[in-house]
Scaffold this active site. Sequence first.
Site, mmCIF file in Angstrom:
data_model
loop_
_atom_site.group_PDB
_atom_site.id
_atom_site.type_symbol
_atom_site.label_atom_id
_atom_site.label_comp_id
_atom_site.label_asym_id
_atom_site.label_seq_id
_atom_site.Cartn_x
_atom_site.Cartn_y
_atom_site.Cartn_z
ATOM 1 C CG ASP A 167 0.345 -5.792 2.545
ATOM 2 O OD1 ASP A 167 -0.905 -5.901 3.192
ATOM 3 O OD2 ASP A 167 0.467 -6.247 1.316
ATOM 4 C CG HIS A 210 -5.168 -8.935 -1.191
ATOM 5 N ND1 HIS A 210 -3.913 -9.481 -0.636
ATOM 6 C CD2 HIS A 210 -5.602 -9.706 -1.944
ATOM 7 C CE1 HIS A 210 -3.859 -10.695 -1.076
ATOM 8 N NE2 HIS A 210 -5.083 -10.866 -1.813
ATOM 9 N NE ARG A 269 0.632 -23.456 0.773
ATOM 10 C CZ ARG A 269 1.360 -22.100 0.654
ATOM 11 N NH1 ARG A 269 1.895 -21.526 1.521
ATOM 12 N NH2 ARG A 269 1.250 -21.580 -0.505
#
Length: 385
Positions: A161, A131, A39
């Site tokens: 992760d 998370h 972005r």
Amino acid sequence: MTTGPLSGCRVVELGGIGPGPFAGMLLADLGAEVVRVDRPERAAEPDAGGPADVLNRGKRSVVLDLKHPAGPAALLQLAERADVLTEGFRPGVTERLGIGPHECLARNPRLVYGRMTGWGQSGPLAAAAGHDLTYIALTGALGAIGDAAGPPQIPLNLVGDFGGGGCYLVIGVLAALHAVGRTGVGQVVDAAIVDGTAHLLASTFGKLGRGAWTDERGINQLDGGWPFYAVYETKGGGHVAVGALEAKFYRRLIELLKLDVDPGLQHDRSTWPELRRRLAERFAERTRDEWAALFEGTDACVAPVLGLTEAAAHPQLAARGSLFTREGVVQPAAAPRFSATPSSPGPAAPPVGADTRAVFRDWEIADADELVDSGAAVQFRTDSP
């Protein structure tokens, strides 16, 4: 020109954090051409681009405003020319933007559409925030790590992760690419951190099922509960890791420590409290580096606990080049290694949006200049080499 096993494979990575970029880095290390789509506001982030942006090394950087009327159409053009697209948004976001699996696969039926989430694309928590820590907490992994007398210990974000997330996304992408080679048909890969982390616990669940593991922290074989598979403090505050599980390694450990201990009683749990005390006392007599010198190259399975900045200098890692330094930043080399198609880490991450025009040109995106002029795409600074 890249020589890795994925050379010639084109990947579009929709910018995110954590496991998604890690998966993209791994694919780039393996030789894929990875284009990260960000972005516009990411250009202002202080950690974007440069040698310290390790997770985005080896990639090219394009900026698209997916909220601009022409932004999604430009992304679909990239997807049409790609082999793989990965995204890490919450379920339903890419669909609302008009760049979901249905739209992308309609344009490119061979596309592998990789989705990276914490909770997965379905289930009661699918739309909830989370998370690494919350994901591994729910799988049982976090509760199994740490001392018996203390709280669970956070294993960085390696288990969730990167282990259960990014690595499993790459596994899924590679498997789907193999299927494309056989069938000519792409598909969606739903990679959820909770799924991958649970999968990593396969051995532990197996031990639990046969009574070889207790669902309590810090009393088991591989969680520090056994005195000959544990971490001990040394003189001066350093630590050594002891992994002498097998009988022959345990005997060697006792020999080198000169402990008056019967090695035949290794698995007599009644002796463990005293054994742990004696091991702790003995290791406290010398520094970490003194013990490292004594045990180096032996079969006692003892290693010094190194800091991140020390690891690159260790002879074993140095000999293999497991870590290298780029402009003062220590980082991992490409892994695994290949005999015929060697892989290597790509160049440092470019400035955000540095490659927008170059990628549009190389991938033959229609109306590239108009996309930049309209603000649907952004070119920051100059194209990276």
